[in-house]
Write a protein that holds these residues in place. Structure first.
Motif, PDB file in Angstrom:
ATOM      1  N   PRO A 184      52.993  42.338  31.973  1.00 48.04           N
ATOM      2  CA  PRO A 184      54.053  41.313  32.084  1.00 48.04           C
ATOM      3  C   PRO A 184      54.240  40.879  33.536  1.00 48.04           C
ATOM      4  CG  PRO A 184      54.778  43.135  30.688  1.00 48.04           C
ATOM      5  CD  PRO A 184      53.492  43.567  31.326  1.00 48.04           C
ATOM      6  N   GLY A 185      54.329  39.577  33.740  1.00 45.01           N
ATOM      7  CA  GLY A 185      54.491  39.064  35.089  1.00 45.01           C
ATOM      8  C   GLY A 185      54.410  37.553  35.110  1.00 45.01           C
ATOM      9  N   PRO A 186      54.397  36.953  36.289  1.00 49.65           N
ATOM     10  CA  PRO A 186      54.322  35.495  36.409  1.00 49.65           C
ATOM     11  C   PRO A 186      53.051  34.951  35.752  1.00 49.65           C
ATOM     12  CG  PRO A 186      54.887  36.508  38.521  1.00 49.65           C
ATOM     13  CD  PRO A 186      54.502  37.617  37.598  1.00 49.65           C
ATOM     14  N   LEU A 187      53.163  33.747  35.215  1.00 47.13           N
ATOM     15  CA  LEU A 187      52.039  33.134  34.516  1.00 47.13           C
ATOM     16  C   LEU A 187      50.839  32.943  35.434  1.00 47.13           C
ATOM     17  CD1 LEU A 187      50.906  31.814  31.960  1.00 47.13           C
ATOM     18  CD2 LEU A 187      51.943  29.655  32.698  1.00 47.13           C
ATOM     19  N   ARG A 188      51.109  32.598  36.702  1.00 47.53           N
ATOM     20  CA  ARG A 188      49.998  32.345  37.618  1.00 47.53           C
ATOM     21  C   ARG A 188      49.178  33.610  37.846  1.00 47.53           C
ATOM     22  NH1 ARG A 188      51.301  34.091  42.724  1.00 47.53           N
ATOM     23  NH2 ARG A 188      53.495  34.624  43.083  1.00 47.53           N
ATOM     24  N   LEU A 189      49.841  34.775  37.889  1.00 40.05           N
ATOM     25  CA  LEU A 189      49.104  36.023  38.049  1.00 40.05           C
ATOM     26  C   LEU A 189      48.301  36.344  36.792  1.00 40.05           C
ATOM     27  CD1 LEU A 189      51.590  38.381  39.929  1.00 40.05           C
ATOM     28  CD2 LEU A 189      49.555  37.237  40.821  1.00 40.05           C
ATOM     29  N   THR A 190      48.909  36.098  35.628  1.00 38.04           N
ATOM     30  CA  THR A 190      48.203  36.328  34.365  1.00 38.04           C
ATOM     31  C   THR A 190      46.949  35.469  34.280  1.00 38.04           C
ATOM     32  OG1 THR A 190      50.260  36.891  33.209  1.00 38.04           O
ATOM     33  CG2 THR A 190      48.389  36.230  31.857  1.00 38.04           C
ATOM     34  N   CYS A 191      47.092  34.192  34.631  1.00 37.01           N
ATOM     35  CA  CYS A 191      45.937  33.279  34.601  1.00 37.01           C
ATOM     36  C   CYS A 191      44.891  33.687  35.637  1.00 37.01           C
ATOM     37  CB  CYS A 191      46.402  31.844  34.850  1.00 37.01           C
ATOM     38  SG  CYS A 191      47.416  31.156  33.524  1.00 37.01           S
ATOM     39  N   GLY A 192      45.360  34.103  36.812  1.00 34.20           N
ATOM     40  CA  GLY A 192      44.428  34.501  37.859  1.00 34.20           C
ATOM     41  C   GLY A 192      43.610  35.720  37.475  1.00 34.20           C
ATOM     42  N   TRP A 193      44.279  36.751  36.950  1.00 34.77           N
ATOM     43  CA  TRP A 193      43.554  37.956  36.554  1.00 34.77           C
ATOM     44  C   TRP A 193      42.669  37.700  35.341  1.00 34.77           C
ATOM     45  CZ3 TRP A 193      42.712  41.581  39.771  1.00 34.77           C
ATOM     46  CH2 TRP A 193      43.662  41.941  40.733  1.00 34.77           C
ATOM     47  N   SER A 194      43.091  36.811  34.449  1.00 35.57           N
ATOM     48  CA  SER A 194      42.260  36.455  33.296  1.00 35.57           C
ATOM     49  C   SER A 194      40.982  35.761  33.758  1.00 35.57           C
ATOM     50  CB  SER A 194      43.032  35.544  32.334  1.00 35.57           C
ATOM     51  OG  SER A 194      44.176  36.192  31.816  1.00 35.57           O
ATOM     52  N   ALA A 195      41.129  34.834  34.699  1.00 35.21           N
ATOM     53  CA  ALA A 195      39.955  34.137  35.228  1.00 35.21           C
ATOM     54  C   ALA A 195      39.025  35.109  35.952  1.00 35.21           C
ATOM     55  CB  ALA A 195      40.395  33.017  36.164  1.00 35.21           C
ATOM     56  N   LEU A 196      39.624  36.053  36.696  1.00 36.58           N
ATOM     57  CA  LEU A 196      38.807  37.019  37.422  1.00 36.58           C
ATOM     58  C   LEU A 196      38.076  37.954  36.466  1.00 36.58           C
ATOM     59  CD1 LEU A 196      38.008  37.857  40.246  1.00 36.58           C
ATOM     60  CD2 LEU A 196      39.974  39.406  40.312  1.00 36.58           C
ATOM     61  N   SER A 197      38.728  38.307  35.355  1.00 37.58           N
ATOM     62  CA  SER A 197      38.048  39.151  34.364  1.00 37.58           C
ATOM     63  C   SER A 197      36.876  38.406  33.742  1.00 37.58           C
ATOM     64  CB  SER A 197      39.031  39.595  33.278  1.00 37.58           C
ATOM     65  OG  SER A 197      39.472  38.506  32.505  1.00 37.58           O
ATOM     66  N   GLY A 198      37.039  37.088  33.526  1.00 39.52           N
ATOM     67  CA  GLY A 198      35.936  36.289  33.005  1.00 39.52           C
ATOM     68  C   GLY A 198      34.788  36.214  33.992  1.00 39.52           C
ATOM     69  N   LEU A 199      35.117  36.098  35.293  1.00 38.40           N
ATOM     70  CA  LEU A 199      34.090  36.080  36.331  1.00 38.40           C
ATOM     71  C   LEU A 199      33.325  37.400  36.364  1.00 38.40           C
ATOM     72  CD1 LEU A 199      32.757  34.694  38.776  1.00 38.40           C
ATOM     73  CD2 LEU A 199      34.599  35.618  40.196  1.00 38.40           C
ATOM     74  N   CYS A 200      34.059  38.510  36.288  1.00 40.93           N
ATOM     75  CA  CYS A 200      33.409  39.820  36.292  1.00 40.93           C
ATOM     76  C   CYS A 200      32.545  40.015  35.041  1.00 40.93           C
ATOM     77  CB  CYS A 200      34.454  40.935  36.373  1.00 40.93           C
ATOM     78  SG  CYS A 200      35.373  40.974  37.935  1.00 40.93           S
ATOM     79  N   LEU A 201      33.008  39.448  33.917  1.00 41.51           N
ATOM     80  CA  LEU A 201      32.224  39.533  32.679  1.00 41.51           C
ATOM     81  C   LEU A 201      30.928  38.735  32.790  1.00 41.51           C
ATOM     82  CD1 LEU A 201      32.125  40.568  29.769  1.00 41.51           C
ATOM     83  CD2 LEU A 201      33.353  38.501  29.069  1.00 41.51           C
ATOM     84  N   ALA A 202      30.950  37.672  33.593  1.00 43.02           N
ATOM     85  CA  ALA A 202      29.751  36.858  33.778  1.00 43.02           C
ATOM     86  C   ALA A 202      28.704  37.569  34.632  1.00 43.02           C
ATOM     87  CB  ALA A 202      30.125  35.529  34.424  1.00 43.02           C
ATOM     88  N   MET A 203      29.138  38.489  35.486  1.00 46.30           N
ATOM     89  CA  MET A 203      28.205  39.146  36.395  1.00 46.30           C
ATOM     90  C   MET A 203      27.085  39.903  35.675  1.00 46.30           C
ATOM     91  SD  MET A 203      28.737  38.343  39.470  1.00 46.30           S
ATOM     92  CE  MET A 203      29.945  37.744  40.628  1.00 46.30           C
ATOM     93  N   PRO A 204      27.379  40.712  34.623  1.00 42.35           N
ATOM     94  CA  PRO A 204      26.267  41.382  33.916  1.00 42.35           C
ATOM     95  C   PRO A 204      25.304  40.391  33.285  1.00 42.35           C
ATOM     96  CG  PRO A 204      28.361  42.423  33.384  1.00 42.35           C
ATOM     97  CD  PRO A 204      28.694  41.162  34.136  1.00 42.35           C
ATOM     98  N   ILE A 205      25.819  39.250  32.826  1.00 39.68           N
ATOM     99  CA  ILE A 205      24.943  38.240  32.241  1.00 39.68           C
ATOM    100  C   ILE A 205      24.016  37.654  33.303  1.00 39.68           C
ATOM    101  CG2 ILE A 205      24.878  36.046  30.993  1.00 39.68           C
ATOM    102  CD1 ILE A 205      27.633  36.767  29.855  1.00 39.68           C
TER     103      ILE A 205
END
Length: 208
Positions: A184-205
């Protein structure tokens, strides 16, 4: 309150820095045969490793000429180099090999060994960060990190194909970003960490 928050953050950064240094020292001790002496080489006896070294050497030599390695003229009468996923043509960390010294026109096996060990260090530090996020102490997190990166599956894949090592180290960081995204937290942090998780998920690919 602000000063106290800064002090806590500074202590946390110092702890993380000490942990990173400890992981580096342990990695050097663990891989001393390929780093400190010429007794052993990852390029001896494993076809997957030799193939990956050849791919990386082709990519590095091509990029040093100012050309993106999009086409491989040395296999199957030529075929798309990036289309062979295992080559890791678009894996960002492979760009570090551009800094490696050349040895008779190819980047040196020593630089290749250093690159593999640095990959293990990254994997260990990513697991360390995940364990700290889950509330463990610094020492326990270091033990978990080196166990994850230098034991079990990741300790063997460098022989079969370094691209599997490059992909495997990102798992802890993916989970870390997901955990912070659902917190739980500000929307901008949620979106930022979500985008970063997607970036990290792209790295193995991208690693293949």
């Amino acid at each position: 309150m602000v000063t106290r928050s800064h002090e806590v953050r500074a202590r946390s950064m110092k702890t993380n820095l000490r942990a990173a240094c400890l992981i580096v020292v342990l990695a050097i001790l663990f891989y001393w045969k390929i780093l400190l002496v010429s007794q052993y080489s990852l390029l001896m006896g494993y076809e997957g490793t030799n193939q990956m070294y050849a791919w990386l050497n082709f990519a590095v030599s091509t990029m040093r000429q100012g050309i993106w390695p999009a086409w491989d003229p040395f296999a199957f009468s030529g075929h798309p180099f990036a289309g062979e996923m295992q080559t890791g043509a678009f894996y960002p960390l492979n760009l570090l090999l551009l800094l490696a010294p050349l040895d008779h026109g190819a980047f040196s096996p020593t630089a290749y060994h250093v690159f593999i060990v640095l990959t293990h260090v990254l994997g260990a530090f990513f697991m360390y960060l995940l364990c700290r996020e889950l509330g463990t102490g610094a020492f326990a997190a270091v033990i978990a990190g080196i166990t994850f990166s230098m034991g079990g599956f990741l300790s063997h894949v460098a022989h079969w194909g370094p691209h599997m090592l490059d992909g495997g180290i990102w798992l802890p960081l993916i989970l870390l970003c997901v955990l912070r995204a659902v917190r739980p937290g500000p929307l901008r942090l949620t979106c930022g960490w979500s985008a970063l998780s997607g970036l990290c998920l792209a790295m193995p690919i991208l690693a293949g």
